[in-house]
Design a protein around this motif. Structure first.
Motif, PDB file in Angstrom:
ATOM      1  N   LYS B   5       0.838  -1.195   0.000  1.00 52.39           N
ATOM      2  CA  LYS B   5       0.000   0.000   0.000  1.00 52.39           C
ATOM      3  C   LYS B   5       0.870   1.241   0.000  1.00 52.39           C
ATOM      4  N   ARG B   6       1.907   1.195   0.884  1.00 49.01           N
ATOM      5  CA  ARG B   6       2.775   2.356   0.981  1.00 49.01           C
ATOM      6  C   ARG B   6       3.483   2.595  -0.356  1.00 49.01           C
ATOM      7  N   ARG B   9       1.116   4.204  -2.632  1.00 50.45           N
ATOM      8  CA  ARG B   9       0.849   5.607  -2.306  1.00 50.45           C
ATOM      9  C   ARG B   9       2.009   6.474  -2.800  1.00 50.45           C
ATOM     10  N   HIS B  12       1.980   6.851  -6.497  1.00 46.88           N
ATOM     11  CA  HIS B  12       0.941   7.794  -6.926  1.00 46.88           C
ATOM     12  C   HIS B  12       1.350   9.225  -6.695  1.00 46.88           C
TER      13      HIS B  12
END
Lengths: 317, 289
Positions: B5-6, B9, B12
């Motif tokens: 997830k990190r 992120r 992105h």
């Protein structure tokens, strides 16, 4: 018999004219080197007398320039040229690379097709027109920018100056940056377009985002071309005369801040060639400055050719 | 899972950060370049008049008196035109020599590097070199000397332009000509010249544009005069220098004429550029792919 004779005569004529053309074309192809050597020799020949008077080291590093008293030190002007050129590169290269990436990788095809001719056209606009723009737009803006920075950050190194006008290193750097940006963008776009589509697709296929694909796959491939583009921009900025002279202030003091005025080598030569024959050794000193410009351009180009040859090998292997 | 997830992120964030940077750069660039054309147009147009392009300076021109810039317009056209003709006569044999008689040799590589160096040599240095030649021959600043120096400046631009298109010609076409028994000269005429004709015209017009816009080289060698040039031995004015000299005047009327001169120069360049595009498109009909 007659026929074959005529045939062989025309064959002889064809071979003869081909040989003649080979000689003359190859001779012509040696003219560029001849011109470069002649230029260097003529400038060196006119510069030599100054070295009976000051040593080459003093000539380059001395900071006193009083021709009528026989003092010739170029360091003030060398620093002026360095400041303006470096500033122009710092201001121009990163935005130009970003803009080129945007045009090639993100923008619609139509946008690129619309903008490219305009960029090429702007690369052809004479530098004096960029100077006019600098005089009209950049010079009035610079002091306001200085005041603003001072109001927000207080005194900063390289950014604080007592110069009340906008005629400054910064104005020169901005004008040069805008002047060289069409050249840099036009070459960088060309280079990015030659990177094969498969390189992007391979990166995207292993899960890279668009920017990651550009950063890790496209840019390394395009690096030699981008360096070539920057070197071309550098040569243009480094040797520009009129556009810089119009906005840089032409005050012979080593600048301490980007808001200080400066005095590049090119401006020195252009401002003083008229009186150089009337003061002894003045002409030798100014021709020495021109020789310095020539030598630096040669060094830039040879270095970049060497770097490009090495990078080209690495990329292709 | 959280590491992934990190990672996402961050990716992105980076993506959108650079997206913004890129768009911003493109917009700033386009605005700055549009600003240049805009500012020259806005300040130059009010000072434009019929007199500007049909009359030479009259008495007291530099104090705001009557007359126009015809001396500089014609001077620039003569300098760039003469220089382009001379440069073409030298450049075409160089480009053919590189591509027909010495392709892919070390000598050709070295000559191309030399041309790159010459391309980067500041025009001021060409001017200083021309000035030295001029005074060593006892000549004075003149249209002829200016034309010579401008042509030297144009040669690397022209050769590089021609070379670039000649190198793109497929070797199969050249071999086809040799296969028919053509000599290298005949092949050059039938294949290389015909195939690269649009590129040659583009290179010539590009060099003409550089010649007409260059100031530092003619500053030393062509001088400046209010008269319309009539002989190669007399001095000649040029538009970039007209811009420069008039902008350093304390009189606002004279400075306004400097803007007008910049506008005329820009329009000339736009015409040359448009012409080159149109010609290239027309001539490329003769090219076999």
């Amino acid at each position: 018999m007659k026929l074959s004779l005529a045939g062989s005569r025309s064959a002889l004529r064809r071979i003869f004219s081909d040989k003649l053309a080979a000689r003359s074309f190859l001779l012509a192809a040696s003219l560029p080197l001849l011109l470069l050597l002649l230029m260097a020799a003529a400038l060196l020949f006119r510069t030599l007398p100054i070295f009976q008077f000051v040593s080459p080291w003093e000539f380059l590093t001395g900071d006193l320039w009083r021709p009528s008293q026989g003092e010739f030190g170029l360091s003030t002007f060398i620093s002026g040229t360095l400041w303006v050129t470096l500033l122009a590169l710092i201001l121009a290269v990163p935005p130009c690379i970003f803009a080129s990436i945007f045009l090639v990788e993100y923008a619609r095809r139509g946008t690129l097709r619309g903008i490219l001719p305009a960029i090429d056209l702007l690369a052809g606009i004479p530098s004096v027109v960029y100077g006019v723009w600098g005089l009209l737009v950049v010079v009035p803006l610079v002091p306001r920018l200085g005041q603003f920075l001072r109001g927000v950050f207080g005194d900063l190194p390289f950014l604080t100056s007592s110069n009340p006008t906008g005629f400054s290193i910064l104005a020169g750097g901005i004008v040069l940056a805008v002047m060289i940006s069409p050249i840099i963008v036009s070459i960088t776009v060309e280079v990015l377009r030659t990177v094969p589509q498969g390189v992007r697709e391979a990166a995207l296929a292993v899960g890279a985002t668009r920017w990651q694909a550009i950063k890790h796959a496209v840019l390394p491939n395009a690096l030699p071309g981008i360096i070539a583009a920057a070197v071309m921009g550098l040569s243009r900025a480094f040797g520009e005369t009129l556009a810089v002279m119009m906005v840089v202030g032409n005050t012979p003091a080593i600048p301490r801040s980007v808001f200080d005025p400066g005095y590049p080598l090119t401006a020195l030569i252009a401002n003083n060639y008229g009186e150089m024959m009337s003061i002894p050794r003045y002409d030798a000193a100014l021709m020495g400055a021109a020789l310095l410009l020539l030598v630096v351009v040669i060094i830039f180009n040879v270095l970049s050719a060497m770097v490009l040859a090495r990078l080209g090998q690495e990329v292709s292997s | 899972m959280s590491m992934q997830k990190r990672w996402w992120r961050r990716a992105h964030l980076e993506e959108s950060l650079f997206g913004v940077l890129m768009r911003l750069s493109a917009v700033v660039l386009v605005l700055a370049l549009a600003g240049i054309l805009g500012s020259v147009l806005v300040r130059g147009l009010p000072a434009m008049s019929w007199d500007m392009i049909t009359k030479a300076p009259e008495g007291g021109f530099y104090l705001g008196g009557g007359g126009g810039l015809l001396n500089a317009i014609l001077g620039s056209l003569y300098l760039a035109g003469g220089g382009t003709v001379l440069a073409f006569l030298v450049s075409l044999p160089i480009a053919l020599g590189l591509n027909v008689y010495a392709p892919s040799s070390r000598w050709a590589t070295f000559t191309r590097l030399t041309l790159d160096v010459l391309w980067g040599v500041p025009s001021l240095v060409y001017g200083a070199f021309g000035f030295l030649i001029m005074i060593s021959m006892g000549m004075r600043a003149s249209l002829g000397a200016g034309i010579l120096v401008v042509s030297l400046l144009q040669i690397p631009i022209m050769v590089r332009g021609m070379d670039e298109v000649m190198r793109l010609i497929p070797s199969g076409q050249k071999e086809a000509a040799f296969g028919l028994g053509a000599t290298k000269l005949e092949m050059a005429r039938a294949v290389v010249l015909r195939q690269s004709l649009p590129g040659i015209f583009t290179a010539v017009l590009l060099a003409f544009g550089r010649g007409i816009g260059d100031a530092a080289s003619v500053l030393f060698t062509a001088g400046f005069t209010d008269r319309i040039p009539t002989s190669l031995a007399g001095p000649a004015a040029s538009l970039p220098l007209a811009v420069f000299f008039q902008l350093s005047s304390p009189f606002p009327e004279v400075r306004a004429r400097g803007y007008a001169a910049a506008l005329i120069l820009t329009v000339l360049i736009l015409i040359v550029s448009g012409l080159s595009r149109a010609l290239a498109r027309r001539l490329s009909r003769n090219v076999v792919n």
